[in-house]
Design a protein around this motif. Structure first.
Motif, PDB file in Angstrom:
ATOM      1  N   LEU A 115       0.256  -9.807   1.060  1.00 34.77           N
ATOM      2  CA  LEU A 115      -1.183  -9.547   1.052  1.00 34.77           C
ATOM      3  C   LEU A 115      -1.891 -10.396   2.108  1.00 34.77           C
ATOM      4  N   LEU A 116      -1.569 -11.681   2.140  1.00 39.08           N
ATOM      5  CA  LEU A 116      -2.252 -12.582   3.067  1.00 39.08           C
ATOM      6  C   LEU A 116      -1.943 -12.248   4.526  1.00 39.08           C
ATOM      7  N   THR A 117      -0.689 -11.987   4.820  1.00 40.75           N
ATOM      8  CA  THR A 117      -0.307 -11.828   6.231  1.00 40.75           C
ATOM      9  C   THR A 117      -0.430 -10.404   6.742  1.00 40.75           C
ATOM     10  N   THR A 118      -0.179  -9.422   5.895  1.00 41.56           N
ATOM     11  CA  THR A 118      -0.176  -8.035   6.368  1.00 41.56           C
ATOM     12  C   THR A 118      -1.517  -7.359   6.149  1.00 41.56           C
ATOM     13  N   ARG A 119      -2.033  -7.459   4.950  1.00 38.79           N
ATOM     14  CA  ARG A 119      -3.292  -6.774   4.664  1.00 38.79           C
ATOM     15  C   ARG A 119      -4.499  -7.559   5.151  1.00 38.79           C
ATOM     16  N   TRP A 120      -4.471  -8.886   4.971  1.00 40.06           N
ATOM     17  CA  TRP A 120      -5.625  -9.702   5.334  1.00 40.06           C
ATOM     18  C   TRP A 120      -5.487 -10.367   6.703  1.00 40.06           C
ATOM     19  N   ALA A 121      -4.363 -10.188   7.357  1.00 40.22           N
ATOM     20  CA  ALA A 121      -4.161 -10.611   8.749  1.00 40.22           C
ATOM     21  C   ALA A 121      -4.236 -12.120   8.974  1.00 40.22           C
ATOM     22  N   PHE A 122      -3.877 -12.899   7.951  1.00 42.49           N
ATOM     23  CA  PHE A 122      -3.673 -14.325   8.178  1.00 42.49           C
ATOM     24  C   PHE A 122      -2.306 -14.523   8.829  1.00 42.49           C
ATOM     25  N   GLN A 123      -2.205 -15.520   9.682  1.00 42.86           N
ATOM     26  CA  GLN A 123      -0.931 -15.860  10.286  1.00 42.86           C
ATOM     27  C   GLN A 123      -0.330 -17.054   9.550  1.00 42.86           C
ATOM     28  N   ASP A 124       0.933 -16.949   9.233  1.00 43.92           N
ATOM     29  CA  ASP A 124       1.681 -18.017   8.584  1.00 43.92           C
ATOM     30  C   ASP A 124       2.077 -19.014   9.677  1.00 43.92           C
ATOM     31  N   ALA A 125       1.390 -20.157   9.718  1.00 37.43           N
ATOM     32  CA  ALA A 125       1.560 -21.080  10.839  1.00 37.43           C
ATOM     33  C   ALA A 125       3.000 -21.560  10.977  1.00 37.43           C
ATOM     34  N   PHE A 126       3.630 -21.907   9.868  1.00 37.12           N
ATOM     35  CA  PHE A 126       5.004 -22.413   9.950  1.00 37.12           C
ATOM     36  C   PHE A 126       5.956 -21.335  10.456  1.00 37.12           C
ATOM     37  N   LYS A 127       5.797 -20.120   9.962  1.00 36.61           N
ATOM     38  CA  LYS A 127       6.679 -19.028  10.380  1.00 36.61           C
ATOM     39  C   LYS A 127       6.419 -18.645  11.838  1.00 36.61           C
ATOM     40  N   GLN A 128       5.190 -18.780  12.260  1.00 36.10           N
ATOM     41  CA  GLN A 128       4.853 -18.454  13.644  1.00 36.10           C
ATOM     42  C   GLN A 128       5.576 -19.382  14.621  1.00 36.10           C
ATOM     43  N   ILE A 129       5.675 -20.651  14.280  1.00 31.65           N
ATOM     44  CA  ILE A 129       6.317 -21.626  15.159  1.00 31.65           C
ATOM     45  C   ILE A 129       7.830 -21.676  14.941  1.00 31.65           C
ATOM     46  N   ASN A 130       8.271 -21.394  13.719  1.00 30.78           N
ATOM     47  CA  ASN A 130       9.691 -21.561  13.363  1.00 30.78           C
ATOM     48  C   ASN A 130      10.271 -20.262  12.792  1.00 30.78           C
ATOM     49  N   PRO A 131      10.283 -19.187  13.564  1.00 26.99           N
ATOM     50  CA  PRO A 131      10.701 -17.902  12.993  1.00 26.99           C
ATOM     51  C   PRO A 131      12.168 -17.843  12.585  1.00 26.99           C
ATOM     52  N   GLN A 132      13.009 -18.711  13.136  1.00 30.09           N
ATOM     53  CA  GLN A 132      14.437 -18.644  12.855  1.00 30.09           C
ATOM     54  C   GLN A 132      14.878 -19.548  11.708  1.00 30.09           C
ATOM     55  N   LEU A 133      14.044 -20.497  11.301  1.00 34.01           N
ATOM     56  CA  LEU A 133      14.457 -21.435  10.261  1.00 34.01           C
ATOM     57  C   LEU A 133      14.528 -20.754   8.894  1.00 34.01           C
ATOM     58  N   LYS A 134      15.546 -21.136   8.120  1.00 30.15           N
ATOM     59  CA  LYS A 134      15.732 -20.546   6.806  1.00 30.15           C
ATOM     60  C   LYS A 134      16.305 -21.575   5.829  1.00 30.15           C
ATOM     61  N   ASP A 135      16.303 -21.189   4.574  1.00 24.34           N
ATOM     62  CA  ASP A 135      17.005 -21.889   3.507  1.00 24.34           C
ATOM     63  C   ASP A 135      16.516 -23.330   3.353  1.00 24.34           C
ATOM     64  N   GLU A 136      17.424 -24.307   3.323  1.00 24.08           N
ATOM     65  CA  GLU A 136      17.014 -25.695   3.093  1.00 24.08           C
ATOM     66  C   GLU A 136      16.018 -26.190   4.128  1.00 24.08           C
ATOM     67  N   SER A 137      16.081 -25.652   5.333  1.00 21.56           N
ATOM     68  CA  SER A 137      15.230 -26.126   6.430  1.00 21.56           C
ATOM     69  C   SER A 137      13.756 -25.820   6.214  1.00 21.56           C
ATOM     70  N   VAL A 138      13.446 -24.888   5.301  1.00 25.15           N
ATOM     71  CA  VAL A 138      12.047 -24.508   5.098  1.00 25.15           C
ATOM     72  C   VAL A 138      11.510 -24.985   3.757  1.00 25.15           C
ATOM     73  N   ALA A 139      12.310 -25.687   2.977  1.00 29.05           N
ATOM     74  CA  ALA A 139      11.929 -26.019   1.601  1.00 29.05           C
ATOM     75  C   ALA A 139      10.757 -26.994   1.543  1.00 29.05           C
ATOM     76  N   THR A 140       9.791 -26.672   0.697  1.00 24.70           N
ATOM     77  CA  THR A 140       8.699 -27.604   0.406  1.00 24.70           C
ATOM     78  C   THR A 140       8.643 -27.959  -1.076  1.00 24.70           C
ATOM     79  N   SER A 141       9.458 -27.313  -1.901  1.00 22.40           N
ATOM     80  CA  SER A 141       9.475 -27.616  -3.336  1.00 22.40           C
ATOM     81  C   SER A 141      10.814 -28.216  -3.727  1.00 22.40           C
TER      82      SER A 141
END
Length: 260
Positions: free
Chosen positions: A188-214
């Motif tokens: 909803l936030l990124t597609t319908r409301w056109a917010f950009q996910d700042a972390f994903k914008q800079i780090n599109p390839q990072l996954k799994d443990e590398s992206v964990a915040t919880s």
């Protein structure tokens, strides 16, 4: 004045989640070197812990929303004066408790803050449908928010490889009788409301443990932004800061840079 750096962090009421000892000194040692211009904070109350935290980060202008006495209280601290703060509380009951939203503008001579609206929230931790109801009621688009920060308790499917997703999200949630993984809110936030996910914008390839915040190995803390028309500023960097278990979340930091 050609750089603006902000962060979001859930501080667990300034208590270490392992022993419930005060975690302010640990958090200050992590955030002070970052030289932040603004920080959005979740799970705070209006007390000396909050004021001491802001003081030591040299962020003299602060605002706590109407939930300042609530476990899910939220606040903003800034290097620049906070003007026109607006507080909102959910109007409906949720099992996960009342949730809150703050939006504000900043005053001062920094060109990044001119005509830009900042907001912070902390959404439900139990149910995606409640998160959706909350964010729709808060309506960051209707409030013309440019930068939305906070503990969204929401997932992004692209953050996880298939194996990690099955083992660390699907199976863990089945075993714990939690909700199944949902991605409606981030969509909803990124597609319908056109917010950009700042972390994903800079780090599109990072996954799994590398992206964990919880603590559960998932990314649920975000900085979203919507560039203005002909914006003179661009997102230069966005990264996750390890809080070394001082709290049960890692921080997200974004840095904006004035275009040449």
């Amino acid at each position: 004045m050609t750089r603006f750096r902000l962060a979001t962090i859930n501080v667990h009421s300034f208590n270490n989640p392992s022993d419930y000892e005060n975690n302010i000194e640990e958090l200050i040692s992590i955030f002070k070197p970052l030289d932040l211009d603004l920080i959005a904070v979740q799970e705070i109350q209006k007390n000396n812990h909050w004021s001491n935290f802001c003081k030591h980060l040299s962020l003299p202008f602060t605002h706590i929303g109407s939930g300042g006495g609530n476990y899910y209280g939220i606040g903003i601290a800034s290097r620049y004066p906070i003007i026109s703060p607006y507080d909102q509380q959910t109007s409906f009951a949720s099992v996960g408790g009342n949730r809150f939203f703050i939006k504000c503008c900043l005053d001062g001579d920094h060109p990044f803050v001119k005509d830009r609206i900042f907001a912070v929230t902390h959404l439900d931790h139990l149910n995606e449908n409640d998160r959706l109801k909350q964010i729709k009621e808060f309506s960051p688009v209707g409030h013309n928010v440019n930068i939305l920060m906070g503990d969204m308790n929401a997932l992004t499917r692209d953050d996880y490889s298939d194996d990690y997703y099955q083992k660390n999200l699907v199976q863990v949630r089945e075993k714990s009788n939690w909700e199944t993984p949902c991605f409606d809110l981030s969509w909803l936030l990124t597609t319908r409301w056109a917010f950009q996910d700042a972390f994903k914008q800079i780090n599109p390839q990072l996954k799994d443990e590398s992206v964990a915040t919880s603590r559960y190995g998932t990314r649920i803390d975000y900085i979203y932004w919507r560039p203005r028309d002909n914006d003179e500023w661009k997102l230069k960097d966005c990264f996750i800061v390890d809080t070394k278990k001082a709290t049960d979340h890692n921080a997200v930091v974004a840095e904006f840079e004035q275009k040449s």
